[in-house]
Structures are given as structure tokens and as C-alpha cells.
Design a protein around this motif. Structure first.
Motif, PDB file in Angstrom:
ATOM      1  N   ILE A 259       2.205   9.727  -5.885  1.00  0.00           N
ATOM      2  CA  ILE A 259       2.199  11.094  -5.331  1.00  0.00           C
ATOM      3  C   ILE A 259       1.894  12.083  -6.453  1.00  0.00           C
ATOM      4  N   GLY A 260       0.954  12.979  -6.212  1.00  0.00           N
ATOM      5  CA  GLY A 260       0.573  13.961  -7.219  1.00  0.00           C
ATOM      6  C   GLY A 260      -0.513  13.472  -8.148  1.00  0.00           C
ATOM      7  N   THR A 261      -0.950  12.223  -7.951  1.00  0.00           N
ATOM      8  CA  THR A 261      -1.996  11.646  -8.796  1.00  0.00           C
ATOM      9  C   THR A 261      -3.212  11.317  -7.943  1.00  0.00           C
ATOM     10  N   THR A 262      -4.386  11.639  -8.462  1.00  0.00           N
ATOM     11  CA  THR A 262      -5.611  11.284  -7.754  1.00  0.00           C
ATOM     12  C   THR A 262      -5.869   9.796  -7.898  1.00  0.00           C
ATOM     13  N   PHE A 263      -6.109   9.114  -6.789  1.00  0.00           N
ATOM     14  CA  PHE A 263      -6.445   7.693  -6.839  1.00  0.00           C
ATOM     15  C   PHE A 263      -7.527   7.406  -5.813  1.00  0.00           C
ATOM     16  N   SER A 264      -8.226   6.303  -6.018  1.00  0.00           N
ATOM     17  CA  SER A 264      -9.370   5.980  -5.184  1.00  0.00           C
ATOM     18  C   SER A 264      -9.110   4.700  -4.395  1.00  0.00           C
ATOM     19  N   ALA A 265      -9.999   4.426  -3.473  1.00  0.00           N
ATOM     20  CA  ALA A 265      -9.924   3.177  -2.725  1.00  0.00           C
ATOM     21  C   ALA A 265     -10.058   1.985  -3.654  1.00  0.00           C
ATOM     22  N   THR A 266     -10.848   2.159  -4.696  1.00  0.00           N
ATOM     23  CA  THR A 266     -11.056   1.069  -5.667  1.00  0.00           C
ATOM     24  C   THR A 266      -9.766   0.750  -6.409  1.00  0.00           C
ATOM     25  N   SER A 267      -9.071   1.797  -6.892  1.00  0.00           N
ATOM     26  CA  SER A 267      -7.821   1.561  -7.628  1.00  0.00           C
ATOM     27  C   SER A 267      -6.764   0.978  -6.702  1.00  0.00           C
TER      28      SER A 267
ATOM     29  N   ILE B 248       0.839  -1.208   0.000  1.00  0.00           N
ATOM     30  CA  ILE B 248       0.000   0.000   0.000  1.00  0.00           C
ATOM     31  C   ILE B 248       0.869   1.252   0.000  1.00  0.00           C
ATOM     32  N   ILE B 249       1.918   1.251   0.850  1.00  0.00           N
ATOM     33  CA  ILE B 249       2.826   2.398   0.908  1.00  0.00           C
ATOM     34  C   ILE B 249       3.514   2.606  -0.432  1.00  0.00           C
ATOM     35  N   ALA B 250       3.947   1.495  -1.068  1.00  0.00           N
ATOM     36  CA  ALA B 250       4.611   1.590  -2.368  1.00  0.00           C
ATOM     37  C   ALA B 250       3.678   2.212  -3.408  1.00  0.00           C
ATOM     38  N   TYR B 251       2.411   1.830  -3.360  1.00  0.00           N
ATOM     39  CA  TYR B 251       1.429   2.368  -4.312  1.00  0.00           C
ATOM     40  C   TYR B 251       1.209   3.859  -4.072  1.00  0.00           C
ATOM     41  N   VAL B 252       1.037   4.240  -2.812  1.00  0.00           N
ATOM     42  CA  VAL B 252       0.783   5.639  -2.481  1.00  0.00           C
ATOM     43  C   VAL B 252       1.979   6.507  -2.868  1.00  0.00           C
ATOM     44  N   VAL B 253       3.190   6.041  -2.547  1.00  0.00           N
ATOM     45  CA  VAL B 253       4.398   6.806  -2.877  1.00  0.00           C
ATOM     46  C   VAL B 253       4.561   6.948  -4.387  1.00  0.00           C
ATOM     47  N   THR B 254       4.277   5.875  -5.118  1.00  0.00           N
ATOM     48  CA  THR B 254       4.408   5.897  -6.573  1.00  0.00           C
ATOM     49  C   THR B 254       3.414   6.869  -7.208  1.00  0.00           C
TER      50      THR B 254
END
Length: 239
Positions: A227-235, A219-225
Motif C-alpha cells: 500500500i502506498g507503493t507503485t507496483f506492476s502486473a509484472t512485479s 495476491i492480497i498479502a502482496y497488495v496490502v504489503t
């Protein structure tokens, strides 16, 4: 050590008030240095060193003071021979069990000015209101801004251009300790990686009692990758 004037300007109006000054922030961001800067400035303005009691609870010399009762007795014994206002500095106060009991007691029973620090791992803003009942003011300390980084970096590399300094800041960030290893690339990466692991494992995993550490890492890897992009709980779930 640089004088972090941005924070000092915010703290100075609360000198010699009965509000407890609390400095919080992530590991190794410079909270202990802030205490030393305040202590140094108070001495420069005429406060006697004998009026100041400074305890770092990560120091084994004070391991016997890790309970509220022991700390209270120690401080009360020390202040008996001091004339004038007492200035109490407690670094990493969360190491003391039931610390809020003796801090509140000092505020009530002594003519004192209190400054404490605590790691975000164990001392979050929402908990301070419960512990100290609104009788505090909190200052969140962050790693160096670019201006602070520039001041320190130029001490080692006075000829570096602004562009080069900014590129280095983007690469390694503003953790204060990096100056001790002269911002060299590989040692800096190693230090930052170990610091990240420490925050992830000790602060996040332990505090929240997370069992699936592998899932957290992904999860941390996804969030860090992203950064600056809108993402949802679904993605995030699909990932």
C-alpha cells in the motif's frame, strides 16, 4: 449510536421523492444503522410510526418473504389499512429473489418512499442501473471517518488526547462494532481478522467463483504489503 451527519446531509434532499434510496457498502460498515437513523428522523418530523414498514431480511422472522411474490403480497396486505404515504425500509434486500421486481412495482403502484440496503457482495453499483432502470440514488456507506471515530471513542475514553485517539484509529480503524468491545487490542484484532476472512471468502471468492484461494490470499498479502507503493502486473507475477 452516533448520528452520521455527513451521510444524513446527502440523503435528506431525497426524502419523500419517488427515487429509490439505496445504501451499499461492505459488511458491518453501518448500513442498517443508517436506515434506523433515517426512520428516527422521519418520525421526529411528524411521520407516524404506522406509516413505516421496516423489514430486515437477515431476521428469520421474515424468511418466508425471500421471494418477490411473497414480499409483494405481504406489503400490499399491510398498506391497505394505512393512511397517507408509506415509508418502506428493506435491510439486506439482496436476500430476496428477484427483489427488483417488487421494488419497482411498489414505486409505481403505491404512494411510497423507499429505502433499501445491500451488501457489496451481491449488490454492486453497475448492477443497480440494470435492476432499477435509473430510478434510484445510491449512497455508498463507509466505516467511520476519524471524526466519527473520535466522537464514539471519546464516549468511552473522554480523557484521551487527540494523538492517542489517532494512534488507536490507525491501529484498529473505523468499523462501528469495535465500540461494543471497547476497542481492546486483542478482541479488536480477532474481530477484524474474522471480518476480513468473511469478506475474502464470502464476498470475493463466492462472487467471482475463484478456485485457487491460496493464490488469491498471496495476491492480497502482496497488495496490502505494498500500500502506498507503485507496483506492476509484472512485479505481482514475479512475487
Amino acid at each position: 449510536m452516533i448520528k452520521r451527519e455527513l451521510y444524513m446531509q446527502r440523503i435528506r434532499p431525497f426524502y419523500n421523492t419517488d427515487l429509490i434510496k439505496v445504501m451499499t457498502g461492505m459488511r458491518r460498515c453501518g448500513k442498517s444503522v443508517m436506515l434506523n437513523l433515517i426512520k428516527q428522523e422521519l418520525i421526529e418530523t411528524g411521520v407516524s410510526a404506522s406509516q413505516i414498514i421496516f423489514i430486515n431480511f437477515e431476521d428469520m422472522r421474515y424468511s418466508h418473504l425471500h421471494t418477490a411474490t411473497a414480499l409483494y403480497e405481504e406489503i400490499m396486505n399491510k398498506v391497505g389499512s394505512v393512511n397517507g404515504r408509506i415509508y418502506l425500509f428493506f435491510d439486506e434486500i439482496q436476500e430476496v429473489r428477484d427483489w427488483e421486481k417488487c421494488i419497482n412495482s411498489f414505486r409505481v403502484s403505491l404512494d411510497c418512499d423507499i429505502y433499501i440496503t445491500g451488501s457489496n457482495a451481491k449488490l454492486l453499483s453497475g448492477e443497480l442501473a440494470t435492476y432499477l432502470g435509473g430510478r434510484y440514488v445510491e449512497f455508498v456507506i463507509y466505516p467511520f471517518s476519524f471524526l466519527e471515530f473520535l466522537e464514539l471513542y471519546r464516549m468511552s475514553f473522554p480523557e484521551a488526547s487527540n494523538q492517542l485517539c489517532f494512534q488507536k484509529y490507525l491501529l484498529v480503524g473505523g468499523m462501528p462494532y469495535l465500540a461494543n468491545i471497547h476497542y481492546e487490542n486483542e478482541p479488536s484484532k480477532q474481530y477484524l481478522n474474522d471480518l476480513f476472512n468473511s469478506v475474502q471468502l464470502k464476498d470475493i471468492v463466492k462472487r467471482n467463483k475463484i478456485r485457487d484461494i491460496d493464490l488469491l490470499e498471496r495476491i492480497i498479502a502482496y497488495v496490502v504489503t505494498n500500500i502506498g507503493t507503485t507496483f506492476s502486473a509484472t512485479s505481482l507475477s514475479k512475487y
